[in-house]
Design a protein around this motif. Structure first.
Motif, PDB file in Angstrom:
ATOM      1  N   ARG A  65     -13.724 -13.182 -83.379  1.00 13.70           N
ATOM      2  CA  ARG A  65     -12.586 -13.951 -83.873  1.00 13.70           C
ATOM      3  C   ARG A  65     -12.374 -15.239 -83.081  1.00 13.70           C
ATOM      4  O   ARG A  65     -11.868 -16.223 -83.615  1.00 13.70           O
ATOM      5  CB  ARG A  65     -11.308 -13.094 -83.829  1.00 13.70           C
ATOM      6  CG  ARG A  65     -11.231 -12.069 -84.937  1.00 13.70           C
ATOM      7  CD  ARG A  65      -9.972 -11.231 -84.819  1.00 13.70           C
ATOM      8  NE  ARG A  65      -9.914 -10.231 -85.864  1.00 13.70           N
ATOM      9  CZ  ARG A  65      -9.428 -10.436 -87.077  1.00 13.70           C
ATOM     10  NH1 ARG A  65      -8.956 -11.631 -87.393  1.00 13.70           N
ATOM     11  NH2 ARG A  65      -9.405  -9.475 -87.972  1.00 13.70           N
ATOM     12  N   THR A  66     -12.734 -15.233 -81.811  1.00 10.65           N
ATOM     13  CA  THR A  66     -12.517 -16.433 -80.993  1.00 10.65           C
ATOM     14  C   THR A  66     -13.307 -17.635 -81.515  1.00 10.65           C
ATOM     15  O   THR A  66     -12.728 -18.703 -81.759  1.00 10.65           O
ATOM     16  CB  THR A  66     -12.849 -16.139 -79.523  1.00 10.65           C
ATOM     17  OG1 THR A  66     -11.931 -15.153 -79.027  1.00 10.65           O
ATOM     18  CG2 THR A  66     -12.721 -17.391 -78.684  1.00 10.65           C
ATOM     19  N   PRO A  67     -14.622 -17.529 -81.740  1.00 10.81           N
ATOM     20  CA  PRO A  67     -15.321 -18.698 -82.311  1.00 10.81           C
ATOM     21  C   PRO A  67     -14.908 -18.983 -83.747  1.00 10.81           C
ATOM     22  O   PRO A  67     -14.892 -20.144 -84.173  1.00 10.81           O
ATOM     23  CB  PRO A  67     -16.808 -18.309 -82.231  1.00 10.81           C
ATOM     24  CG  PRO A  67     -16.827 -16.831 -82.114  1.00 10.81           C
ATOM     25  CD  PRO A  67     -15.591 -16.461 -81.373  1.00 10.81           C
ATOM     26  N   MET A  68     -14.549 -17.933 -84.505  1.00 11.20           N
ATOM     27  CA  MET A  68     -14.112 -18.164 -85.882  1.00 11.20           C
ATOM     28  C   MET A  68     -12.796 -18.927 -85.919  1.00 11.20           C
ATOM     29  O   MET A  68     -12.512 -19.653 -86.873  1.00 11.20           O
ATOM     30  CB  MET A  68     -13.969 -16.840 -86.628  1.00 11.20           C
ATOM     31  CG  MET A  68     -15.296 -16.194 -87.002  1.00 11.20           C
ATOM     32  SD  MET A  68     -16.364 -17.310 -87.943  1.00 11.20           S
ATOM     33  CE  MET A  68     -15.334 -17.621 -89.364  1.00 11.20           C
TER      34      MET A  68
ATOM     35  N   ASN B  34     -10.359 -20.679 -73.496  1.00  6.47           N
ATOM     36  CA  ASN B  34     -11.434 -21.177 -74.347  1.00  6.47           C
ATOM     37  C   ASN B  34     -11.170 -22.643 -74.696  1.00  6.47           C
ATOM     38  O   ASN B  34     -10.127 -22.985 -75.270  1.00  6.47           O
ATOM     39  CB  ASN B  34     -11.536 -20.331 -75.613  1.00  6.47           C
ATOM     40  CG  ASN B  34     -12.681 -20.753 -76.509  1.00  6.47           C
ATOM     41  OD1 ASN B  34     -12.569 -21.719 -77.259  1.00  6.47           O
ATOM     42  ND2 ASN B  34     -13.788 -20.034 -76.440  1.00  6.47           N
ATOM     43  N   ALA B  35     -12.129 -23.521 -74.363  1.00  7.37           N
ATOM     44  CA  ALA B  35     -11.935 -24.954 -74.563  1.00  7.37           C
ATOM     45  C   ALA B  35     -11.745 -25.310 -76.029  1.00  7.37           C
ATOM     46  O   ALA B  35     -10.909 -26.158 -76.373  1.00  7.37           O
ATOM     47  CB  ALA B  35     -13.122 -25.727 -73.984  1.00  7.37           C
TER      48      ALA B  35
ATOM     49  N   THR C  58      -2.233 -28.603 -71.450  1.00  6.51           N
ATOM     50  CA  THR C  58      -3.000 -27.365 -71.497  1.00  6.51           C
ATOM     51  C   THR C  58      -3.135 -26.735 -70.118  1.00  6.51           C
ATOM     52  O   THR C  58      -3.050 -27.409 -69.090  1.00  6.51           O
ATOM     53  CB  THR C  58      -4.414 -27.594 -72.070  1.00  6.51           C
ATOM     54  OG1 THR C  58      -5.143 -28.466 -71.193  1.00  6.51           O
ATOM     55  CG2 THR C  58      -4.350 -28.215 -73.459  1.00  6.51           C
ATOM     56  N   ALA C  59      -3.346 -25.417 -70.139  1.00  7.06           N
ATOM     57  CA  ALA C  59      -3.664 -24.655 -68.934  1.00  7.06           C
ATOM     58  C   ALA C  59      -4.745 -23.648 -69.311  1.00  7.06           C
ATOM     59  O   ALA C  59      -4.786 -23.174 -70.447  1.00  7.06           O
ATOM     60  CB  ALA C  59      -2.422 -23.937 -68.407  1.00  7.06           C
ATOM     61  N   GLU C  60      -5.609 -23.321 -68.358  1.00  9.31           N
ATOM     62  CA  GLU C  60      -6.765 -22.491 -68.669  1.00  9.31           C
ATOM     63  C   GLU C  60      -6.543 -21.005 -68.423  1.00  9.31           C
ATOM     64  O   GLU C  60      -7.370 -20.184 -68.804  1.00  9.31           O
ATOM     65  CB  GLU C  60      -7.988 -22.972 -67.877  1.00  9.31           C
ATOM     66  CG  GLU C  60      -8.426 -24.376 -68.278  1.00  9.31           C
ATOM     67  CD  GLU C  60      -9.741 -24.786 -67.637  1.00  9.31           C
ATOM     68  OE1 GLU C  60     -10.414 -23.907 -67.053  1.00  9.31           O
ATOM     69  OE2 GLU C  60     -10.093 -25.971 -67.730  1.00  9.31           O
ATOM     70  N   ASP C  61      -5.447 -20.639 -67.778  1.00  8.63           N
ATOM     71  CA  ASP C  61      -5.136 -19.221 -67.588  1.00  8.63           C
ATOM     72  C   ASP C  61      -3.677 -19.082 -67.179  1.00  8.63           C
ATOM     73  O   ASP C  61      -2.948 -20.071 -67.046  1.00  8.63           O
ATOM     74  CB  ASP C  61      -6.064 -18.565 -66.557  1.00  8.63           C
ATOM     75  CG  ASP C  61      -6.024 -19.250 -65.188  1.00  8.63           C
ATOM     76  OD1 ASP C  61      -4.946 -19.759 -64.818  1.00  8.63           O
ATOM     77  OD2 ASP C  61      -7.058 -19.273 -64.512  1.00  8.63           O
ATOM     78  N   GLY C  62      -3.256 -17.837 -66.952  1.00 10.17           N
ATOM     79  CA  GLY C  62      -1.871 -17.581 -66.614  1.00 10.17           C
ATOM     80  C   GLY C  62      -1.439 -18.165 -65.296  1.00 10.17           C
ATOM     81  O   GLY C  62      -0.275 -18.566 -65.128  1.00 10.17           O
ATOM     82  N   VAL C  63      -2.342 -18.232 -64.350  1.00  5.86           N
ATOM     83  CA  VAL C  63      -2.006 -18.794 -63.041  1.00  5.86           C
ATOM     84  C   VAL C  63      -1.636 -20.266 -63.174  1.00  5.86           C
ATOM     85  O   VAL C  63      -0.609 -20.722 -62.654  1.00  5.86           O
ATOM     86  CB  VAL C  63      -3.188 -18.627 -62.056  1.00  5.86           C
ATOM     87  CG1 VAL C  63      -2.892 -19.358 -60.753  1.00  5.86           C
ATOM     88  CG2 VAL C  63      -3.449 -17.150 -61.782  1.00  5.86           C
ATOM     89  N   GLU C  64      -2.466 -21.017 -63.906  1.00  5.91           N
ATOM     90  CA  GLU C  64      -2.162 -22.439 -64.127  1.00  5.91           C
ATOM     91  C   GLU C  64      -0.875 -22.601 -64.924  1.00  5.91           C
ATOM     92  O   GLU C  64      -0.098 -23.532 -64.679  1.00  5.91           O
ATOM     93  CB  GLU C  64      -3.319 -23.118 -64.853  1.00  5.91           C
ATOM     94  CG  GLU C  64      -4.557 -23.317 -64.002  1.00  5.91           C
ATOM     95  CD  GLU C  64      -5.598 -24.173 -64.699  1.00  5.91           C
ATOM     96  OE1 GLU C  64      -5.278 -24.776 -65.750  1.00  5.91           O
ATOM     97  OE2 GLU C  64      -6.732 -24.255 -64.191  1.00  5.91           O
ATOM     98  N   ALA C  65      -0.652 -21.713 -65.890  1.00 11.89           N
ATOM     99  CA  ALA C  65       0.570 -21.797 -66.700  1.00 11.89           C
ATOM    100  C   ALA C  65       1.809 -21.578 -65.846  1.00 11.89           C
ATOM    101  O   ALA C  65       2.811 -22.299 -65.976  1.00 11.89           O
ATOM    102  CB  ALA C  65       0.511 -20.759 -67.827  1.00 11.89           C
ATOM    103  N   LEU C  66       1.759 -20.601 -64.956  1.00 12.64           N
ATOM    104  CA  LEU C  66       2.900 -20.308 -64.083  1.00 12.64           C
ATOM    105  C   LEU C  66       3.213 -21.491 -63.183  1.00 12.64           C
ATOM    106  O   LEU C  66       4.384 -21.835 -62.960  1.00 12.64           O
ATOM    107  CB  LEU C  66       2.606 -19.051 -63.262  1.00 12.64           C
ATOM    108  CG  LEU C  66       3.756 -18.466 -62.449  1.00 12.64           C
ATOM    109  CD1 LEU C  66       4.920 -18.078 -63.358  1.00 12.64           C
ATOM    110  CD2 LEU C  66       3.276 -17.246 -61.656  1.00 12.64           C
TER     111      LEU C  66
ATOM    112  N   MET D 238       0.584 -18.984 -75.930  1.00 10.27           N
ATOM    113  CA  MET D 238      -0.062 -18.174 -74.899  1.00 10.27           C
ATOM    114  C   MET D 238      -1.177 -17.296 -75.466  1.00 10.27           C
ATOM    115  O   MET D 238      -0.932 -16.423 -76.309  1.00 10.27           O
ATOM    116  CB  MET D 238       0.999 -17.291 -74.219  1.00 10.27           C
ATOM    117  CG  MET D 238       0.474 -16.450 -73.079  1.00 10.27           C
ATOM    118  SD  MET D 238       0.272 -17.394 -71.542  1.00 10.27           S
ATOM    119  CE  MET D 238       2.001 -17.548 -71.028  1.00 10.27           C
ATOM    120  N   ASP D 239      -2.398 -17.534 -74.996  1.00  8.18           N
ATOM    121  CA  ASP D 239      -3.493 -16.613 -75.291  1.00  8.18           C
ATOM    122  C   ASP D 239      -3.249 -15.308 -74.525  1.00  8.18           C
ATOM    123  O   ASP D 239      -2.504 -15.284 -73.542  1.00  8.18           O
ATOM    124  CB  ASP D 239      -4.820 -17.254 -74.870  1.00  8.18           C
ATOM    125  CG  ASP D 239      -6.026 -16.408 -75.240  1.00  8.18           C
ATOM    126  OD1 ASP D 239      -5.958 -15.688 -76.257  1.00  8.18           O
ATOM    127  OD2 ASP D 239      -7.036 -16.458 -74.519  1.00  8.18           O
TER     128      ASP D 239
END
Length: 381
Positions: A6-9, A247-248, A267-275, A288-289
């Motif tokens: 589903r991610t690439p789709m 995912n870019a 954008t942020a690449e994970d939860g740590v960057e988001a926090l 949020m992914d």
């Protein structure tokens, strides 16, 4: 496998949707439509394969909830009317019974059966007619449901009528993979119902199932999916959005959609960057992914909700390939406002974002009004 596919789709379908909205000539629009239709077919095959695996392992679960029957058929019509028009097929969807009647059923699974029946009928009834109907008869605290989907196509070969609901039988699904009707049988069997197919007198075939289910109260039924939410064509205000995804391609897609909705974004690449980002800069909403390295979406949501001050109340919308009903309930319980499944449909995402923003505004207004109310009470005293 579901998540990985589903991610690439999500990238294929979302970028195709953005392309479709560009000023293309008729031939290019036709090519885009082919990409969309082929991609959606692939997703249906994936979902059918997963469901068949669950069923064979005894893990195909049902989640009965109070479901308004008339509304269910309205949703079925809304999904398939555009496709029928595109295929030059007259689709007639009907409901016979008390319009206020609700049943304790898994509405998602029941729509899945209708979707497979109708998709199959459209495939074989091009330039013809398809009738989809649900009859509901209430007797005491039980309801008898009679569902029928008829087409005027070539019908079913006599030697395949009894085997049409077996896996991998050609013609047993709109995708040609032979999985759709096999899943329908598994679902109806789990509901203790009866499912069958038969040729019509003259031309075409009828696919049918009967169920005997519990009656439910229609009042107070919660909205459990984003498709049913209201909303206009634009987002509330001009919000600044934080997009969190490892995912870019997904980040590019989400940023393009936000731009289309009139939003600015980071954008942020994970939860740590988001926090870290929410503590340094102001955001009106977070997309949020769920599955991410270092800190996933659930952990990030809980961490944000544990912060001090207004930042802890930022509305969060989950964007995920794992959006089964149980998963969605878990995400909502962590403090998320809504869940949108990947591949992302722009209209569904816009409605979820609008809902989350409007709920945040209502909570803020209530919080501001509460102290004023207490002050007036003290003055009066």
């Amino acid at each position: 496998m579901s998540h990985e596919l589903r991610t690439p789709m999500n990238g294929v379908l979302a970028v195709t949707e953005l392309l479709r909205r560009q000023p293309l000539n008729a031939q290019a629009q036709a090519h885009v439509a082919t990409i969309v239709e082929s991609s959606e077919t692939l997703l249906r095959i994936l979902q059918d394969a997963l469901d068949l695996s669950r069923a064979e392992a005894g893990e195909l679960e049902l989640h009965p909830e109070p479901t308004p029957l008339r509304a269910l058929m309205d949703e079925v019509q809304a999904v398939w009317a555009p496709r029928a028009s595109q295929d030059n097929v007259t689709l007639m969807v009907s409901y016979e019974g008390d319009t206020e009647l609700a049943a304790a059923i898994d509405g998602v699974r029941m729509k899945q059966v209708f979707n497979n029946f109708i998709g199959n009928a459209l495939k074989f009834a091009r330039n013809g007619m398809v009738e989809a109907g649900l009859k509901a008869v209430a007797v005491g605290d039980r309801i008898r449901l009679e569902a029928r989907v008829r087409d005027d196509g070539p019908g079913i070969d006599a030697d395949r009528v009894d085997a049409i609901f077996e896996p991998f039988v050609h013609g047993s699904g709109p995708d040609g993979a032979g999985l759709g009707l096999a899943i329908c049988r598994q679902i109806v069997d789990r509901m203790d119902g009866r499912i069958w197919a038969e040729n019509n007198p003259g031309r075409g075939a009828t696919f049918a199932f009967d169920l005997n289910v519990e009656r439910a109260e229609a009042a107070g039924i919660p909205v459990s999916n984003v498709e049913s939410l209201g909303g206009d064509d634009s987002l509330t205000g001009c919000p600044h959005i934080l997009i969190v995804d490892d995912n870019a391609t997904n980040r590019v897609v989400a940023q393009a959609l936000c731009e289309m909705f009139g939003c600015s974004s980071e954008t942020a690449e994970d939860g740590v960057e988001a926090l870290e980002a929410v503590q340094e800069r102001r955001f009106d909403l977070i997309l949020m992914d769920i599955k991410m390295p270092r800190m996933d979406g659930v952990q990030a949501t809980l961490a944000i909700r544990a912060l001090d001050g207004p930042v802890r109340d930022i509305p969060i919308v989950a964007l995920t390939a794992n959006a089964d009903p149980d998963d969605a309930k878990k995400y909502i319980a962590t403090g998320m406002a809504a869940v949108v499944e990947k591949p992302i449909k722009p209209e569904r995402l816009r409605m979820a974002m609008n809902m989350a923003l409007e709920q945040a505004l209502e909570r803020a207004a209530t919080a501001e009004a509460a102290p004023k109310g207490r002050g007036k009470a003290r003055t009066a005293a």
